[in-house]
Write a protein that holds these residues in place. Structure first.
Motif, PDB file in Angstrom:
ATOM      1  N   HIS B   8       0.453  -1.365  -0.240  1.00 56.62           N
ATOM      2  CA  HIS B   8       0.234   0.327   0.250  1.00 56.62           C
ATOM      3  C   HIS B   8       0.980   1.021   0.178  1.00 56.62           C
ATOM      4  O   HIS B   8       2.168   1.209   0.562  1.00 56.62           O
ATOM      5  N   VAL B   9       0.923   1.990  -1.173  1.00 62.15           N
ATOM      6  CA  VAL B   9       2.221   3.293  -1.608  1.00 62.15           C
ATOM      7  C   VAL B   9       1.737   4.209  -1.166  1.00 62.15           C
ATOM      8  O   VAL B   9       0.137   4.767  -1.995  1.00 62.15           O
ATOM      9  N   PHE B  10       2.168   4.843  -0.715  1.00 58.47           N
ATOM     10  CA  PHE B  10       1.100   6.388  -0.603  1.00 58.47           C
ATOM     11  C   PHE B  10       1.360   7.236  -1.850  1.00 58.47           C
ATOM     12  O   PHE B  10       2.071   7.353  -2.322  1.00 58.47           O
ATOM     13  N   ARG B  11      -0.530   7.813  -2.399  1.00 61.06           N
ATOM     14  CA  ARG B  11      -0.395   8.466  -4.072  1.00 61.06           C
ATOM     15  C   ARG B  11      -0.205   9.622  -3.734  1.00 61.06           C
ATOM     16  O   ARG B  11      -1.821  10.406  -3.164  1.00 61.06           O
ATOM     17  N   GLY B  12       0.175  11.224  -3.497  1.00 57.49           N
ATOM     18  CA  GLY B  12      -0.187  12.423  -3.357  1.00 57.49           C
ATOM     19  C   GLY B  12       0.770  13.687  -3.591  1.00 57.49           C
ATOM     20  O   GLY B  12       1.898  13.404  -3.810  1.00 57.49           O
ATOM     21  N   ALA B  35      10.724  -3.576  -4.251  1.00 53.59           N
ATOM     22  CA  ALA B  35       9.030  -3.586  -4.599  1.00 53.59           C
ATOM     23  C   ALA B  35       8.077  -2.259  -5.392  1.00 53.59           C
ATOM     24  O   ALA B  35       7.799  -2.045  -6.149  1.00 53.59           O
ATOM     25  N   VAL B  36       9.120  -1.261  -4.394  1.00 54.27           N
ATOM     26  CA  VAL B  36       8.175  -0.229  -5.513  1.00 54.27           C
ATOM     27  C   VAL B  36       9.767   0.152  -6.575  1.00 54.27           C
ATOM     28  O   VAL B  36       8.648   0.269  -7.589  1.00 54.27           O
ATOM     29  N   HIS B  37      10.467  -0.273  -7.071  1.00 54.94           N
ATOM     30  CA  HIS B  37      11.020   0.098  -8.427  1.00 54.94           C
ATOM     31  C   HIS B  37       9.849  -1.165  -9.314  1.00 54.94           C
ATOM     32  O   HIS B  37       9.889  -0.383 -10.760  1.00 54.94           O
ATOM     33  N   ASP B  46       4.302   6.186 -12.946  1.00 52.52           N
ATOM     34  CA  ASP B  46       4.857   8.453 -12.490  1.00 52.52           C
ATOM     35  C   ASP B  46       4.677   8.059 -11.105  1.00 52.52           C
ATOM     36  O   ASP B  46       4.660   9.533 -10.103  1.00 52.52           O
ATOM     37  N   LEU B  47       5.079   7.219 -10.695  1.00 51.90           N
ATOM     38  CA  LEU B  47       4.990   6.816  -8.891  1.00 51.90           C
ATOM     39  C   LEU B  47       6.549   8.015  -8.408  1.00 51.90           C
ATOM     40  O   LEU B  47       7.572   7.551  -9.090  1.00 51.90           O
ATOM     41  N   ALA B  48       6.984   8.600  -7.608  1.00 53.60           N
ATOM     42  CA  ALA B  48       7.800   9.419  -7.436  1.00 53.60           C
ATOM     43  C   ALA B  48       8.201   8.421  -6.268  1.00 53.60           C
ATOM     44  O   ALA B  48       8.129   8.547  -4.861  1.00 53.60           O
ATOM     45  N   VAL B  49       9.220   8.675  -5.872  1.00 52.82           N
ATOM     46  CA  VAL B  49      10.510   8.136  -4.461  1.00 52.82           C
ATOM     47  C   VAL B  49      12.112   8.539  -5.521  1.00 52.82           C
ATOM     48  O   VAL B  49      12.290   8.849  -6.142  1.00 52.82           O
ATOM     49  N   VAL B  94       5.660  16.475   2.229  1.00 45.34           N
ATOM     50  CA  VAL B  94       5.655  16.028   0.426  1.00 45.34           C
ATOM     51  C   VAL B  94       5.773  17.012  -0.340  1.00 45.34           C
ATOM     52  O   VAL B  94       4.724  18.121  -0.558  1.00 45.34           O
ATOM     53  N   ILE B  95       6.402  16.382  -1.162  1.00 46.93           N
ATOM     54  CA  ILE B  95       6.157  16.730  -2.282  1.00 46.93           C
ATOM     55  C   ILE B  95       4.905  15.995  -3.549  1.00 46.93           C
ATOM     56  O   ILE B  95       4.408  16.152  -3.994  1.00 46.93           O
ATOM     57  N   ARG B  96       5.577  14.614  -3.825  1.00 43.68           N
ATOM     58  CA  ARG B  96       4.605  13.482  -4.365  1.00 43.68           C
ATOM     59  C   ARG B  96       5.420  12.560  -4.291  1.00 43.68           C
ATOM     60  O   ARG B  96       6.345  11.888  -4.087  1.00 43.68           O
ATOM     61  N   ASP B  97       4.624  11.388  -3.940  1.00 44.13           N
ATOM     62  CA  ASP B  97       4.077  10.757  -3.338  1.00 44.13           C
ATOM     63  C   ASP B  97       5.385   9.715  -2.326  1.00 44.13           C
ATOM     64  O   ASP B  97       4.872  10.869  -1.045  1.00 44.13           O
ATOM     65  N   LEU B  98       6.708   9.606  -2.223  1.00 42.84           N
ATOM     66  CA  LEU B  98       7.691   9.086  -1.330  1.00 42.84           C
ATOM     67  C   LEU B  98       8.366  10.481  -1.011  1.00 42.84           C
ATOM     68  O   LEU B  98       9.603   9.901  -0.716  1.00 42.84           O
ATOM     69  N   VAL B  99       8.265  11.709  -1.718  1.00 43.06           N
ATOM     70  CA  VAL B  99       9.361  12.215  -1.502  1.00 43.06           C
ATOM     71  C   VAL B  99       9.200  13.292  -0.195  1.00 43.06           C
ATOM     72  O   VAL B  99       7.872  13.469  -1.386  1.00 43.06           O
TER      73      VAL B  99
END
Lengths: 249, 242
Positions: B8-12, B35-37, B46-49, B94-99
């Protein structure tokens, strides 16, 4: 698949087992709470901790010998109790368990609660830890004297269960006291340059030794607290006639 | 057939967001960053990490796995039971997602007086004099200690306290045998060492196993106590000549 260097993880398929998060705070509150209640009871309701050649750590040094008869323990226990209350390990324990500040790491705290850390009264007074250390070192000298005296019976040298308890207690208390962060600072931690100080090798060796003991300061804190508790309780039960001291030699 | 795990990955972003569930095939030895990769490569490009070395050296992939601040590249999936929730560090915006935006840390770093040698280099130093500072230099600036510090995380006291990362930075300089600057008043007032109540969470999460509390924060508190809480020492102290 990437395997980072120094990865600290269990072998595949094996999960790392951990105590539930509430065990530590509940255990700490129970142990420290009961010890505090016991200490108040022992200090305020007894006028002596002497049983023949055994003297309870709550009553050492025996201030009755200089004529103070009113609550003799209270004139003594304030120093070691405040030494513990301001100890860096116990601070961690009670901030977490009694004040939930924080209860455990990364656990949300009650919102809206103001926090000033150790910058305001009363917790800013924890900075006085070193003074309670100095006084406790004096008390330690009396405890060692008592421990030696516990082996000298009217018939001469002997060993009782009480003698061994008092010896174990003073050993644990000594390690706890001299593994303290304030002592570590005193012997060398305050220096920026060991080689520039007088007696550089001695200062450095002392600092290294205290640092090694200091790694287990929490363990010594608990063991010495229970040894004080156990020794006092044993002597109290001897005084009240519930137990009879067993002579081993 | 490969075992499947749900992440369950935060998106936002700063305006809000939610956790999105992704099914990931698990391979032996897989870490959360893998797993995130995998998700990024196959399901959500578009998932930011933020990541870099994938070897626990760069400190880029800090995040919260099931609520615990961790390096994603150092957290194996087989060490986690049940669901896996991955969120950005809570202590930073948060900037975006996991960043997250960790620039606050760099602003604090600028405020610390840099190394001020007592004499021009090169100088002779002995191992016994530099080993304390060497430990602090292992820091990879992952900012997990800043994230877990409840003073910053729960009380948002970023104006009053620099956080454990910069306590070890100050300690590193302050304990350096050839440094001539005096940072003790700064440590006490601007950096706010008194805000720390030494609950050692920073020490627990440090991937480099630096003893932040025992070897940096407490010694700094003792140095502050030397100046501000010990009239006996003050009486015998020689006037400082810098």
């Amino acid at each position: 698949m990437a395997q980072p260097a120094g990865v600290l993880a269990p072998a595949p398929g094996r999960k790392k087992w951990e105590w539930p998060w509430w065990v530590s705070p509940v255990g700490t509150v129970s142990a420290l709470g009961l010890f505090s209640i016991y200490s108040v009871w022992e200090t305020l309701t007894h006028s002596s901790g002497q049983y023949h050649n055994y003297l309870s750590p709550f009553f050492s040094p025996d201030v009755r010998s200089i004529g103070i008869q009113f609550l003799p323990a209270i004139w003594v226990v304030w120093a070691p109790l405040l030494f513990r209350a301001t100890c860096y390990y116990y601070r961690k324990a009670y901030y977490r368990s009694f004040f939930a500040d924080p209860l455990t790491c990364a656990r949300p705290e009650r919102p809206g609660r103001s926090y000033t850390g150790e910058t305001r009264l009363p917790f800013v007074l924890n900075n006085l830890h070193r003074f309670f250390f100095y006084v406790t070192v004096v008390v330690m000298a009396f405890l060692w004297y008592d421990a030696v005296r516990a082996f000298i019976f009217p018939s001469g040298f002997g060993i009782g269960v009480g003698s061994l308890l008092m010896l174990l207690n003073v050993i644990l208390l000594s390690i706890y006291t001299f593994s303290c962060h304030a002592f570590r600072h005193l012997v060398g931690g305050s220096l920026d340059c060991f080689s520039c100080a007088r007696g550089p090798i001695l200062r450095y060796s002392l600092w290294k030794t205290v640092s090694k003991w200091n790694q287990d300061h929490a363990t010594w804190a608990w063991l010495s607290m229970f040894s004080v508790w156990g020794t006092d309780l044993y002597i109290r039960l001897l005084i009240s006639g519930v137990l009879h001291d067993v002579r081993l030699f | 057939m490969a075992e499947m795990r749900t992440l369950h990955v935060f998106r936002g972003d700063q305006s809000g967001g939610e956790e999105v569930a992704y099914e990931v095939p698990v391979e032996s030895g897989m870490v959360v960053l893998d797993a995130v990769h995998q998700i990024q490569a196959t399901q959500a490009p578009d998932l930011a990490v933020r990541w870099n070395c994938k070897a626990a050296r760069c400190g880029s992939c800090s995040a919260e796995v099931n609520g615990h601040p961790r390096l994603m590249c150092k957290t194996r999936l087989d060490a986690i039971e049940g669901e896996i929730h991955v969120r950005p560090m809570k202590a930073f915006p948060v900037i975006r997602d996991l960043v997250t935006d960790v620039s606050w840390n760099y602003e604090k770093a600028k405020q610390i007086e840099p190394f001020a040698p007592k004499e021009p280099a090169p100088f002779t130093m002995y191992q016994r004099d530099v080993e304390r500072s060497q430990q602090f230099r292992k820091c990879i600036e992952c900012f997990l200690c800043q994230d877990v510090c409840h003073v910053l995380r729960e009380h948002s006291a970023k104006e009053q306290y620099f956080g454990p990362r910069f306590m070890i930075k100050i300690a590193e300089l302050e304990m350096h045998p050839m440094d001539g600057a005096d940072r003790v008043p700064f440590t006490s007032h601007q950096a706010g060492v008194g805000m720390c109540n030494i609950t050692k969470c920073c020490q627990e999460v440090c991937p480099e196993h630096i003893h932040l509390t025992d070897d940096a924060i407490i010694p700094l508190k003792e140095r502050v106590a030397d100046r501000e809480w010990d009239p006996i020492r003050a009486l015998f102290r020689k006037p400082a000549v810098r």
